[in-house]
Design a protein around this motif. Structure first.
Motif, PDB file in Angstrom:
ATOM      1  N   ALA A 175      -3.338   8.886   6.101  1.00  0.00           N
ATOM      2  CA  ALA A 175      -3.109   7.781   5.156  1.00  0.00           C
ATOM      3  C   ALA A 175      -1.854   6.994   5.519  1.00  0.00           C
ATOM      4  O   ALA A 175      -1.854   5.763   5.485  1.00  0.00           O
ATOM      5  CB  ALA A 175      -3.014   8.307   3.729  1.00  0.00           C
ATOM      6  N   SER A 176      -0.793   7.693   5.891  1.00  0.00           N
ATOM      7  CA  SER A 176       0.445   7.017   6.269  1.00  0.00           C
ATOM      8  C   SER A 176       0.241   6.167   7.526  1.00  0.00           C
ATOM      9  O   SER A 176       0.747   5.048   7.624  1.00  0.00           O
ATOM     10  CB  SER A 176       1.555   8.050   6.490  1.00  0.00           C
ATOM     11  OG  SER A 176       2.760   7.404   6.841  1.00  0.00           O
ATOM     12  N   GLY A 222       3.797   6.784  10.477  1.00  0.00           N
ATOM     13  CA  GLY A 222       3.518   5.524   9.808  1.00  0.00           C
ATOM     14  C   GLY A 222       4.338   4.389  10.396  1.00  0.00           C
ATOM     15  O   GLY A 222       3.857   3.266  10.534  1.00  0.00           O
ATOM     16  N   SER A 226       4.672   7.456   1.253  1.00  0.00           N
ATOM     17  CA  SER A 226       4.982   6.350   2.163  1.00  0.00           C
ATOM     18  C   SER A 226       4.461   5.048   1.581  1.00  0.00           C
ATOM     19  O   SER A 226       3.407   5.017   0.944  1.00  0.00           O
ATOM     20  CB  SER A 226       4.311   6.580   3.525  1.00  0.00           C
ATOM     21  OG  SER A 226       4.872   7.676   4.192  1.00  0.00           O
ATOM     22  N   THR A 227       5.224   3.964   1.806  1.00  0.00           N
ATOM     23  CA  THR A 227       4.782   2.643   1.365  1.00  0.00           C
ATOM     24  C   THR A 227       4.994   1.618   2.470  1.00  0.00           C
ATOM     25  O   THR A 227       5.933   1.718   3.261  1.00  0.00           O
ATOM     26  CB  THR A 227       5.534   2.151   0.106  1.00  0.00           C
ATOM     27  OG1 THR A 227       6.921   2.062   0.401  1.00  0.00           O
ATOM     28  CG2 THR A 227       5.300   3.050  -1.080  1.00  0.00           C
ATOM     29  N   LYS A 230       0.854  -1.185   0.000  1.00  0.00           N
ATOM     30  CA  LYS A 230       0.000   0.000   0.000  1.00  0.00           C
ATOM     31  C   LYS A 230       0.890   1.234   0.000  1.00  0.00           C
ATOM     32  O   LYS A 230       1.955   1.244   0.621  1.00  0.00           O
ATOM     33  CB  LYS A 230      -0.926   0.024   1.222  1.00  0.00           C
ATOM     34  CG  LYS A 230      -1.966  -1.074   1.226  1.00  0.00           C
ATOM     35  CD  LYS A 230      -2.999  -0.855   0.160  1.00  0.00           C
ATOM     36  CE  LYS A 230      -4.050  -1.937   0.161  1.00  0.00           C
ATOM     37  NZ  LYS A 230      -5.077  -1.711  -0.838  1.00  0.00           N
ATOM     38  N   ARG A 231       0.420   2.256  -0.702  1.00  0.00           N
ATOM     39  CA  ARG A 231       1.179   3.501  -0.833  1.00  0.00           C
ATOM     40  C   ARG A 231       0.260   4.678  -0.574  1.00  0.00           C
ATOM     41  O   ARG A 231      -0.875   4.701  -1.047  1.00  0.00           O
ATOM     42  CB  ARG A 231       1.760   3.598  -2.245  1.00  0.00           C
ATOM     43  CG  ARG A 231       2.565   4.843  -2.489  1.00  0.00           C
ATOM     44  CD  ARG A 231       3.094   4.862  -3.928  1.00  0.00           C
ATOM     45  NE  ARG A 231       3.839   6.073  -4.172  1.00  0.00           N
ATOM     46  CZ  ARG A 231       3.301   7.237  -4.538  1.00  0.00           C
ATOM     47  NH1 ARG A 231       2.001   7.336  -4.698  1.00  0.00           N
ATOM     48  NH2 ARG A 231       4.050   8.290  -4.732  1.00  0.00           N
ATOM     49  N   SER A 232       0.746   5.652   0.136  1.00  0.00           N
ATOM     50  CA  SER A 232       0.020   6.891   0.348  1.00  0.00           C
ATOM     51  C   SER A 232       0.402   7.860  -0.766  1.00  0.00           C
ATOM     52  O   SER A 232       1.554   8.284  -0.845  1.00  0.00           O
ATOM     53  CB  SER A 232       0.371   7.499   1.702  1.00  0.00           C
ATOM     54  OG  SER A 232      -0.141   8.809   1.792  1.00  0.00           O
ATOM     55  N   LEU A 246      -1.582   2.868   6.646  1.00  0.00           N
ATOM     56  CA  LEU A 246      -0.980   1.983   5.641  1.00  0.00           C
ATOM     57  C   LEU A 246      -0.739   0.561   6.139  1.00  0.00           C
ATOM     58  O   LEU A 246      -1.057  -0.402   5.438  1.00  0.00           O
ATOM     59  CB  LEU A 246       0.347   2.550   5.142  1.00  0.00           C
ATOM     60  CG  LEU A 246       0.292   3.659   4.117  1.00  0.00           C
ATOM     61  CD1 LEU A 246       1.715   4.120   3.778  1.00  0.00           C
ATOM     62  CD2 LEU A 246      -0.430   3.223   2.861  1.00  0.00           C
TER      63      LEU A 246
END
Length: 149
Positions: free
Chosen positions: A127-128, A69, A43-44, A36-38, A131
């Motif tokens: 979102a981060s 994150g 960020s991943t 998953k990536r923001s 993740l």
């Protein structure tokens, strides 16, 4: 964002969690993986799971994220073994509600996410923070789909 706000947001506890993420080795033969990536910050998180009897038996994660994150990945890593997909979905939904709707802290064993309460006011960080749980839920769904096929 003032200097005081930054100090509050990046507490020693958050930085400590970010520095000690459990399960940072990818699994050599996972039942499923998800990345998953923001899009906002880049960020991943990549997650690998081995599943036994509908529960996480082994877990690995590769986290390339901000300290928030990373802290979230650390909390998840400490609680993920032995959890089922419904438990992980409930934790993800509770964390999202805590951040976006002023909801309560997720229940144990995910109550360590309370350290991220100060991030509620920073929507660009949500979102981060989500993740690691998003990737874990996706990997568990993939593992269940593969098992049912």
């Amino acid at each position: 964002m003032s200097d005081t706000d930054l100090i509050k947001l990046y507490s020693q506890r958050i930085l400590g969690l970010a520095a000690s993420i459990p399960h940072t080795e990818r699994l050599s033969a996972p039942d499923a993986s998800a990345k998953k990536r923001s899009p906002l910050c880049g960020s991943t998180v990549t997650v690998d799971v081995k599943v036994a009897e509908g529960r996480v038996a082994a877990f690995g994660q590769d986290v390339k994220a901000c300290a928030l994150g990373q802290a979230a990945a650390s909390v998840l890593g400490a609680a993920v073994i032995g959890r089922s997909l419904p438990e992980l979905e409930a934790a993800r939904d509770a964390l999202k509600a805590m951040l976006k709707e002023d909801g309560p802290v997720p229940p144990a064993p995910f109550d360590g996410f309370e350290v991220l309460i100060p991030a509620k006011d920073y929507k660009n960080r949500h979102a981060s923070i989500l993740l690691s749980l998003d990737a874990t839920v996706a990997a568990m769904r993939e593992a269940e789909s593969a098992h049912c096929a």
